[in-house]
Design an enzyme around this catalytic site. Structure first.
Site, mmCIF file in Angstrom:
data_model
loop_
_atom_site.group_PDB
_atom_site.id
_atom_site.type_symbol
_atom_site.label_atom_id
_atom_site.label_comp_id
_atom_site.label_asym_id
_atom_site.label_seq_id
_atom_site.Cartn_x
_atom_site.Cartn_y
_atom_site.Cartn_z
ATOM 1 N N GLU A 52 48.693 45.164 45.077
ATOM 2 C CA GLU A 52 47.349 44.846 44.566
ATOM 3 C C GLU A 52 46.452 46.066 44.405
ATOM 4 O O GLU A 52 46.464 46.974 45.230
ATOM 5 C CB GLU A 52 46.685 43.856 45.530
ATOM 6 C CG GLU A 52 45.367 43.290 45.039
ATOM 7 C CD GLU A 52 45.057 41.964 45.696
ATOM 8 O OE1 GLU A 52 45.521 40.925 45.195
ATOM 9 O OE2 GLU A 52 44.361 41.956 46.722
ATOM 10 N N LYS A 54 42.829 46.890 44.791
ATOM 11 C CA LYS A 54 41.718 46.239 45.506
ATOM 12 C C LYS A 54 40.750 47.314 45.995
ATOM 13 O O LYS A 54 41.005 47.970 47.007
ATOM 14 C CB LYS A 54 42.333 45.459 46.682
ATOM 15 C CG LYS A 54 41.376 44.640 47.520
ATOM 16 C CD LYS A 54 42.150 43.864 48.594
ATOM 17 C CE LYS A 54 41.305 42.883 49.348
ATOM 18 N NZ LYS A 54 42.053 42.156 50.377
ATOM 19 N N LYS A 114 43.807 38.602 39.366
ATOM 20 C CA LYS A 114 43.396 38.012 40.656
ATOM 21 C C LYS A 114 41.897 37.761 40.590
ATOM 22 O O LYS A 114 41.079 38.676 40.692
ATOM 23 C CB LYS A 114 43.749 38.993 41.774
ATOM 24 C CG LYS A 114 43.544 38.446 43.159
ATOM 25 C CD LYS A 114 44.839 37.833 43.642
ATOM 26 C CE LYS A 114 44.849 37.367 45.074
ATOM 27 N NZ LYS A 114 43.643 37.014 45.714
ATOM 28 N N GLU A 163 47.445 28.921 45.273
ATOM 29 C CA GLU A 163 47.198 29.397 46.644
ATOM 30 C C GLU A 163 46.742 28.277 47.581
ATOM 31 O O GLU A 163 45.859 27.501 47.253
ATOM 32 C CB GLU A 163 46.128 30.484 46.597
ATOM 33 C CG GLU A 163 45.776 31.061 47.955
ATOM 34 C CD GLU A 163 44.765 32.181 47.840
ATOM 35 O OE1 GLU A 163 45.083 33.214 47.236
ATOM 36 O OE2 GLU A 163 43.650 32.011 48.358
ATOM 37 N N ASN A 184 48.103 31.737 51.911
ATOM 38 C CA ASN A 184 47.150 32.785 52.287
ATOM 39 C C ASN A 184 46.946 32.792 53.798
ATOM 40 O O ASN A 184 46.499 31.804 54.382
ATOM 41 C CB ASN A 184 45.815 32.591 51.554
ATOM 42 C CG ASN A 184 44.991 33.872 51.587
ATOM 43 O OD1 ASN A 184 45.185 34.713 52.466
ATOM 44 N ND2 ASN A 184 44.091 34.029 50.641
ATOM 45 N N GLU A 215 50.588 35.769 51.497
ATOM 46 C CA GLU A 215 49.464 36.585 51.034
ATOM 47 C C GLU A 215 48.561 37.008 52.192
ATOM 48 O O GLU A 215 48.259 36.199 53.066
ATOM 49 C CB GLU A 215 48.570 35.779 50.080
ATOM 50 C CG GLU A 215 49.238 35.199 48.876
ATOM 51 C CD GLU A 215 48.258 34.354 48.053
ATOM 52 O OE1 GLU A 215 48.701 33.735 47.090
ATOM 53 O OE2 GLU A 215 47.062 34.314 48.386
ATOM 54 N N SER A 216 48.142 38.238 52.182
ATOM 55 C CA SER A 216 47.096 38.789 53.053
ATOM 56 C C SER A 216 47.588 39.196 54.448
ATOM 57 O O SER A 216 48.368 38.479 55.078
ATOM 58 C CB SER A 216 45.925 37.814 53.258
ATOM 59 O OG SER A 216 45.399 37.370 52.051
HETATM 60 O O1 LIG Z 1 40.171 40.046 51.108
HETATM 61 C C1 LIG Z 1 39.159 39.375 51.358
HETATM 62 O O2 LIG Z 1 38.272 39.725 52.157
HETATM 63 C C2 LIG Z 1 38.930 38.057 50.675
HETATM 64 C C3 LIG Z 1 37.818 37.301 50.997
HETATM 65 C C4 LIG Z 1 37.568 36.108 50.353
HETATM 66 C C5 LIG Z 1 38.421 35.631 49.393
HETATM 67 C C6 LIG Z 1 39.550 36.364 49.053
HETATM 68 C C7 LIG Z 1 39.801 37.555 49.681
HETATM 69 N N1 LIG Z 1 40.898 38.318 49.351
HETATM 70 C C8 LIG Z 1 41.701 38.085 48.209
HETATM 71 C C9 LIG Z 1 43.131 38.133 48.504
HETATM 72 O O3 LIG Z 1 43.789 37.149 48.308
HETATM 73 C C10 LIG Z 1 43.717 39.410 49.032
HETATM 74 O O4 LIG Z 1 43.197 40.458 48.303
HETATM 75 C C11 LIG Z 1 45.223 39.486 48.964
HETATM 76 O O5 LIG Z 1 45.828 38.395 49.545
HETATM 77 C C12 LIG Z 1 45.687 40.770 49.698
HETATM 78 O O6 LIG Z 1 45.219 40.765 51.009
HETATM 79 P P1 LIG Z 1 45.321 42.059 51.939
HETATM 80 O O7 LIG Z 1 46.734 42.566 51.869
HETATM 81 O O8 LIG Z 1 44.965 41.588 53.303
HETATM 82 O O9 LIG Z 1 44.369 43.059 51.411
#
Ligand SMILES: O=C(O)c1ccccc1NCC(=O)[C@H](O)[C@H](O)COP(=O)(O)O
Length: 264
Positions: A52, A54, A114, A163, A184, A215-216
């Site tokens: 991503e 970001k 996204k 999601e 997520n 995810e995340s």
């Molecule tokens: O990342 C956030 O803080 C967030 C808050 C509210 C809604 C969505 C959010 N993130 C979007 C995503 O889905 C993430 O960017 C993606 O899953 C990657 O996550 P990470 O690897 O933890 O940066």
């Protein structure tokens, strides 16, 4: 009020403006043969990574605000990413649609737009800017609207990552016919991340034709192994890659194999 509610309120304004402005798209992109996200991830012998772009997020503030999205995307492609996610929301993530358009011209991987989709006009825009995949968040929409947007995106030849955060949402995702489901790990009320969300929900999906993405909050090879063992075939990774000083190694670490090499 959760952060998702706040974001969705902002999206309503954005959509109203988009409709007022009409189709104000950039020059049509040259046709490029892009592999299917679903097929590539399902057939891979290792964990596949959606890498991503970001710059910032509501939970972390600035992550890598000065990134050049094109250079970052090229690094992802050169180092084995399976797809690229471009966060296009401006108000909360400092992304832009122009990031998506520029990245589309620089790489040949499938690209996820996204964003927080609530209306067809955003799907048309994502397509015009070069997306191959869009995100639909079950928590963001009533089921009928979700289904209608899902079918519309598919009719426009887009793949859809649906999601979910919990069991009820997973049921809805299955009912609308989603074949790509993103679990997520981030709780949008507390921002806490728990890979147990993937563990619990993946356990409820027995159909191998469903492609599961975790995810995340993925940081280490151990994390990748944990969600692989739960049934995920892909990861969506933002922050870890955006902060990485060695993208090659980070991607290599996360691409864990599905079966151990034979001793013979
Ligand atoms: O990342 C956030 O803080 C967030 C808050 C509210 C809604 C969505 C959010 N993130 C979007 C995503 O889905 C993430 O960017 C993606 O899953 C990657 O996550 P990470 O690897 O933890 O940066």
């Amino acid at each position: 009020m959760t952060i998702l509610d706040t974001i969705l309120k902002e999206k309503e304004k954005e959509v109203a403006l988009l409709k007022e402005q009409g189709e104000n798209y950039p020059e049509a992109l040259p046709k490029k043969k892009i592999p299917s996200f679903y097929e590539t991830f399902q057939q891979s012998k290792t964990m596949s990574i959606i890498s991503e772009i970001k710059r910032a997020s509501p939970s972390k503030g600035d992550i890598n605000a000065g990134v050049d999205p094109v250079e970052q995307a090229k690094l992802y492609e050169e180092n084995g990413a399976g797809a690229i996610s471009v966060l296009t929301d401006q108000a909360f993530f400092k992304g832009t649609m122009d990031d998506l358009y520029a990245v589309r011209q620089a790489v040949s991987l499938p690209i996820l737009c996204k964003d927080f989709v609530i209306d067809r006009v955003q799907i048309d825009r994502a397509k015009a800017y070069g997306a191959n995949i869009i995100l639909l968040i079950v928590a963001a929409l009533p089921k009928e609207q979700l289904k209608s947007l899902y079918d519309y995106a598919r009719s426009r030849d887009l793949e859809v990552l649906v999601e979910v955060h919990n069991e009820m949402e997973l049921i809805v995702a299955r009912e609308i016919g989603a074949n790509i489901i993103g679990i997520n790990n981030r709780d949008l009320k507390t921002f806490q991340v728990s890979l147990e969300t993937t563990e619990c929900l993946a356990d409820l999906v027995e159909d191998p034709s469903i492609l599961l993405i975790s995810e995340s909050g993925i940081q280490t090879r151990k994390d990748a192994e944990k969600v692989r063992d739960s049934g995920a075939k892909g990861l969506l990774v933002g922050e870890t890659l955006m902060r990485s000083g060695d993208i090659k190694k980070t991607i290599e670490d996360l691409k864990v194999p599905y079966s151990l090499p034979s001793a013979y």
